[in-house]
Structure formats: C-alpha cells, structure tokens
Design a protein around this motif. Structure first.
Motif, PDB file in Angstrom:
ATOM      1  N   SER A 165       0.802  -1.217   0.000  1.00 52.80           N
ATOM      2  CA  SER A 165       0.000   0.000   0.000  1.00 52.80           C
ATOM      3  C   SER A 165       0.839   1.273   0.000  1.00 52.80           C
ATOM      4  O   SER A 165       1.827   1.387   0.736  1.00 52.80           O
ATOM      5  N   SER A 166       0.405   2.244  -0.806  1.00 54.28           N
ATOM      6  CA  SER A 166       1.033   3.568  -0.788  1.00 54.28           C
ATOM      7  C   SER A 166       0.573   4.363   0.429  1.00 54.28           C
ATOM      8  O   SER A 166       1.143   5.421   0.730  1.00 54.28           O
ATOM      9  N   ARG A 167      -0.458   3.865   1.132  1.00 50.02           N
ATOM     10  CA  ARG A 167      -1.018   4.588   2.273  1.00 50.02           C
ATOM     11  C   ARG A 167      -0.432   4.134   3.612  1.00 50.02           C
ATOM     12  O   ARG A 167      -0.888   4.564   4.665  1.00 50.02           O
ATOM     13  N   GLY A 169       6.384   4.715  -5.363  1.00 49.82           N
ATOM     14  CA  GLY A 169       5.602   5.662  -4.587  1.00 49.82           C
ATOM     15  C   GLY A 169       5.921   5.634  -3.110  1.00 49.82           C
ATOM     16  O   GLY A 169       6.947   5.101  -2.682  1.00 49.82           O
ATOM     17  N   MET A 225       6.145   0.865  -0.680  1.00 51.87           N
ATOM     18  CA  MET A 225       7.117   0.998  -1.777  1.00 51.87           C
ATOM     19  C   MET A 225       8.335   1.781  -1.310  1.00 51.87           C
ATOM     20  O   MET A 225       9.486   1.381  -1.535  1.00 51.87           O
ATOM     21  N   GLU A 226       8.095   2.901  -0.662  1.00 52.33           N
ATOM     22  CA  GLU A 226       9.189   3.707  -0.131  1.00 52.33           C
ATOM     23  C   GLU A 226      10.017   2.921   0.876  1.00 52.33           C
ATOM     24  O   GLU A 226      11.250   2.985   0.878  1.00 52.33           O
ATOM     25  N   GLN A 277       1.428  11.099  -7.427  1.00 46.96           N
ATOM     26  CA  GLN A 277       2.328  10.761  -6.340  1.00 46.96           C
ATOM     27  C   GLN A 277       3.756  10.817  -6.882  1.00 46.96           C
ATOM     28  O   GLN A 277       4.028  10.369  -7.988  1.00 46.96           O
ATOM     29  N   ASN A 291       9.554   8.283  -4.784  1.00 49.66           N
ATOM     30  CA  ASN A 291      10.124   8.471  -3.452  1.00 49.66           C
ATOM     31  C   ASN A 291      11.635   8.708  -3.526  1.00 49.66           C
ATOM     32  O   ASN A 291      12.295   8.344  -4.501  1.00 49.66           O
TER      33      ASN A 291
END
Length: 264
Positions: free
Chosen positions: A72-74, A104, A108-109, A133, A136
C-alpha cells in the motif's frame, strides 16, 4: 505564500498548473465514449506504447537479479508494515537482489529505503495517475510509464519473484495477475510471497473455502502462494527458486558456445 500547483508526470515529461490534462493516457486509451477521432488516433498510440516498451527495456536490461515488492502507498512510516518493508528491502539487497517497487510512498518507499541503505540497487517504476504521487527519495533508478500494462510487463520481466505486503486494489491486482501467470505457466521459477500473515490469512481462507471447494481453482493452486513474516525466509524462498533457472541459463550458454566452436 507559495502557491502549490497541480503536477503530473507523463512519461519523461512533467506538467504543472493549466498544462495538466483532465484525464490520463490510460483513461483516453480505454474510453470508448465521445467522438470517433479515436479511430484515427489509436494507430499513433501504438507507437507511443512501443516507445514505452523500448525505454523500459533499455533502462532495466542491465539490472542484477531483482525482486518486486508491492504494498500500500497509504502505509504510515511509523507502522509495523513500513518497518517490515524496510527490513525486506535490506534483506534482499544483502542477498544481491535489486529491489523494484512502484516508486511511490508507503510500503514501496520502505522497500526502496531498505535496499538503498544497504547498498543495493533501488528501482521505482512509476505510473501516471489522476492524483499525482512523486517518486520516493530512495529510488536510484526511476522509470515513468503512461500505461499500466507496459509497467506490469516490466515488473514481471525483470523480477525473480514478487513479495506482496498488505495493500489495496492495486496490490491485489498485481498479486492475482502474478498468480495467473504462474498458474498458466507463462512464467516459471517465480515465487509469489505474501508478507503479513494476519492481514493475508482471511484471503487464503476464502480461496480455500470458496474457490477450491467450488472447483474454481485446484487445491494445488493454493500452494503457489507462500506466506511468511520473516524477510530472510522470503529471500531464501526466492533465492532457492532462482538457482535452477540460473543453472539452466548457464547450461544453455555453454551449449551455445560449444555449437559455435564446432561450427568454426
């Protein structure tokens, strides 16, 4: 006071303010509504799609063995899932794998951060989205794509396996596409690993109780999925699956050299 303008990446370009279009390339490609000028534009889109494949292949062709990490990007940087992503990226880098993500934020980051801080190769494959987005800061090599299907090809072609941490629709999309490719033998020696046992167990249970019990998938298809919370175990699974493939490649290269020598 500085005004923050809208920004969107389109392949190699960055658009800001009034230059940002109201739709993405994927939306315009798939939208059948509106005037029929799309009949005349689609052949030209093929050239743009072709160029994305060429750019992607060129940028990624010399990567070392790599693993793609989804999630998740969140995901909050203070969460256990983010920490798990960092540990995974670190373990992969220490084992000699490049780490590929969607470039992102969130998981991912985290994976890119772990890889970069351990001296590994950190790769981000970005995508044009309606809500932008940024790539990163832990990405060494970033490639931007307009079309999801081109980007998905790159994820599979240059990876020795997928590791999927908790995520939403995008993560599930990548997960089940990978499982379909493995199930249909479009890709071989390609582990699909889920990390986050508590998060993924209800999904595995549903696959067994609904899909398997109704005959929609075979019982052995469930074995295509590996489940762990240990980054080192995930790396071990991927490294073990990659060895036969690497051995086959070496044998094929040796056979080719013998053929060339005999011809001479």
């Amino acid at each position: 006071m500085t005004t923050i303008r809208r920004e969107r990446r389109q392949g190699p370009s960055v658009l800001r303010g009034s230059m940002v279009p109201e739709s993405t390339h994927d939306q315009r490609l798939l939208d059948r509504r509106g005037p029929t000028d799309w009949l005349h534009m689609d052949p030209w889109r093929v050239l743009r799609i072709q160029s994305e494949f060429v750019e992607g292949f060129g940028a990624l062709a010399e990567l070392p063995p790599a693993v793609t990490v989804f999630g998740s990007s969140r995901t909050d940087p203070d969460s256990k899932e983010y920490e798990l992503g960092v540990r995974l990226g670190r373990s992969l880098a220490e084992a000699g794998f490049a780490v590929i993500t969607g470039g992102g934020p969130g998981v991912m980051e985290a994976a890119n951060k772990g890889a970069l801080e351990s001296g590994g190769v950190s790769v981000g494959l970005g995508i044009e989205l309606p809500h932008e987005q940024h790539m990163n800061e832990y990405v060494d090599l970033g490639v931007e794509f307009r079309y999801f299907f081109v980007r998905k090809t790159m994820f599979v072609k240059y990876s020795s396996g997928f590791v999927t941490l908790p995520g939403g629709f995008g993560t599930l999309d990548e997960l089940f596409e990978a499982l379909t490719l493995v199930q249909t033998r479009k890709v071989t020696s390609f582990p699909v690993i889920l990390m986050g046992i508590e998060f993924w167990t209800p999904l595995i249970d549903w696959i067994r109780t609904s899909l398997v019990s109704s005959g929609k998938v075979s019982p052995e298809d469930v074995d295509l999925i590996r489940l762990t919370d240990d980054p080192d175990e995930a790396v071990e699974i991927i490294a073990g699956a990659d060895r036969p493939q690497a051995g086959t490649a070496r044998r094929e290269e040796a056979a080719r050299r013998h053929t060339v020598a005999d011809a001479q």
